[in-house]
Design a protein around this motif. Sequence first.
Motif, PDB file in Angstrom:
ATOM      1  N   ASN A  66     -16.776 -15.012   7.185  1.00 18.35           N
ATOM      2  CA  ASN A  66     -17.044 -13.714   6.572  1.00 18.35           C
ATOM      3  C   ASN A  66     -15.793 -13.127   5.940  1.00 18.35           C
ATOM      4  OD1 ASN A  66     -19.953 -12.396   7.214  1.00 18.35           O
ATOM      5  ND2 ASN A  66     -19.428 -13.915   8.748  1.00 18.35           N
ATOM      6  N   GLU A  70     -15.184 -11.925   2.060  1.00 17.63           N
ATOM      7  CA  GLU A  70     -14.664 -10.609   1.707  1.00 17.63           C
ATOM      8  C   GLU A  70     -13.492 -10.720   0.735  1.00 17.63           C
ATOM      9  OE1 GLU A  70     -15.405  -7.335   2.682  1.00 17.63           O
ATOM     10  OE2 GLU A  70     -17.257  -8.099   3.549  1.00 17.63           O
ATOM     11  N   GLU A 125     -22.354  -5.418  10.746  1.00 15.02           N
ATOM     12  CA  GLU A 125     -23.189  -6.270   9.898  1.00 15.02           C
ATOM     13  C   GLU A 125     -24.679  -6.035  10.137  1.00 15.02           C
ATOM     14  OE1 GLU A 125     -22.361  -8.062   7.441  1.00 15.02           O
ATOM     15  OE2 GLU A 125     -20.194  -8.268   7.658  1.00 15.02           O
ATOM     16  N   ASN A 126     -25.060  -5.814  11.386  1.00 16.05           N
ATOM     17  CA  ASN A 126     -26.480  -5.626  11.689  1.00 16.05           C
ATOM     18  C   ASN A 126     -26.974  -4.244  11.278  1.00 16.05           C
ATOM     19  OD1 ASN A 126     -27.993  -7.893  13.502  1.00 16.05           O
ATOM     20  ND2 ASN A 126     -25.777  -8.027  13.727  1.00 16.05           N
ATOM     21  N   SER A 128     -25.830  -2.524   8.898  1.00 19.55           N
ATOM     22  CA  SER A 128     -25.802  -2.420   7.436  1.00 19.55           C
ATOM     23  C   SER A 128     -27.150  -2.761   6.814  1.00 19.55           C
ATOM     24  CB  SER A 128     -24.712  -3.334   6.851  1.00 19.55           C
ATOM     25  OG  SER A 128     -25.076  -4.693   6.970  1.00 19.55           O
ATOM     26  N   HIS A 153     -24.513  -7.172  -0.772  1.00 20.47           N
ATOM     27  CA  HIS A 153     -24.537  -6.964   0.677  1.00 20.47           C
ATOM     28  C   HIS A 153     -25.965  -6.931   1.213  1.00 20.47           C
ATOM     29  CE1 HIS A 153     -20.321  -6.039   0.052  1.00 20.47           C
ATOM     30  NE2 HIS A 153     -20.157  -6.175   1.335  1.00 20.47           N
ATOM     31  N   ASP A 157     -25.972  -9.806   3.923  1.00 24.34           N
ATOM     32  CA  ASP A 157     -25.848  -9.260   5.276  1.00 24.34           C
ATOM     33  C   ASP A 157     -26.944  -9.736   6.214  1.00 24.34           C
ATOM     34  OD1 ASP A 157     -23.563  -8.045   4.548  1.00 24.34           O
ATOM     35  OD2 ASP A 157     -24.303  -5.994   4.604  1.00 24.34           O
ATOM     36  N   HIS A 160     -25.384 -12.842   7.507  1.00 21.53           N
ATOM     37  CA  HIS A 160     -24.196 -12.483   8.276  1.00 21.53           C
ATOM     38  C   HIS A 160     -24.571 -11.826   9.604  1.00 21.53           C
ATOM     39  CE1 HIS A 160     -21.544 -12.310   4.394  1.00 21.53           C
ATOM     40  NE2 HIS A 160     -21.897 -13.528   4.731  1.00 21.53           N
ATOM     41  N   ALA A 161     -25.584 -10.989   9.572  1.00 20.30           N
ATOM     42  CA  ALA A 161     -26.026 -10.315  10.796  1.00 20.30           C
ATOM     43  C   ALA A 161     -26.470 -11.338  11.833  1.00 20.30           C
ATOM     44  CB  ALA A 161     -27.159  -9.339  10.477  1.00 20.30           C
TER      45      ALA A 161
END
Length: 199
Positions: A66, A70, A125-126, A128, A153, A157, A160-161
Amino acid sequence: MLEEKLSAATKRIMDSTKPIEVVSPEEAKEIIAQYTAAVEGNFVPWMCASVIYCRSLQGRYAASENLDCEIRDDHQGMLRRFAKSAEAEPEPQHYERVREQVENMRYLVGERDGLLALAVMAAVENTSLGFIPYLAELAKLRGSEDLEYTDIHGEADIDHAKQFVWALEHEIKEHEVIGFKIDRAIKGTVDYFSTIFSV
């Protein structure tokens, strides 16, 4: 259990937001500016803390991947362009409004504890998944045409979450004190974003 905690955190943050139907363009400006002030210069160092302090390979992997995203895709610049397009770049008062909660988050990740740092990242992340669409609507209220930040995102996300939940489940196995640290990280994240989205 972990996913339930993160889902509840998302709900608490969204419950703290003003319904988009009654948000004025000026209020939208304030929220976007506060978000940018709080996130732009802080997210990457906090992700770095996870890379440095995680004990599990899975935790370091998730944080490293991650972090690479970024930096590679310049998410900080993407956020600044998002704010600029909405004519909502932060000013000194916006940094001051979020200062206390930003410092609290810095203290959390500054404890050099991999579980705390990774739990903060998992919470960010979650949650978001709830507030990124809200940010997009705020930008539209400002007449913005640059939604790259929220578009990217919103898509990324989700993966990512899930990845951070997976990593956190492995990091937990490397620590003795678990629930208290995770609860601290989640509470800190909820307080942080609730402050950002308040007007």
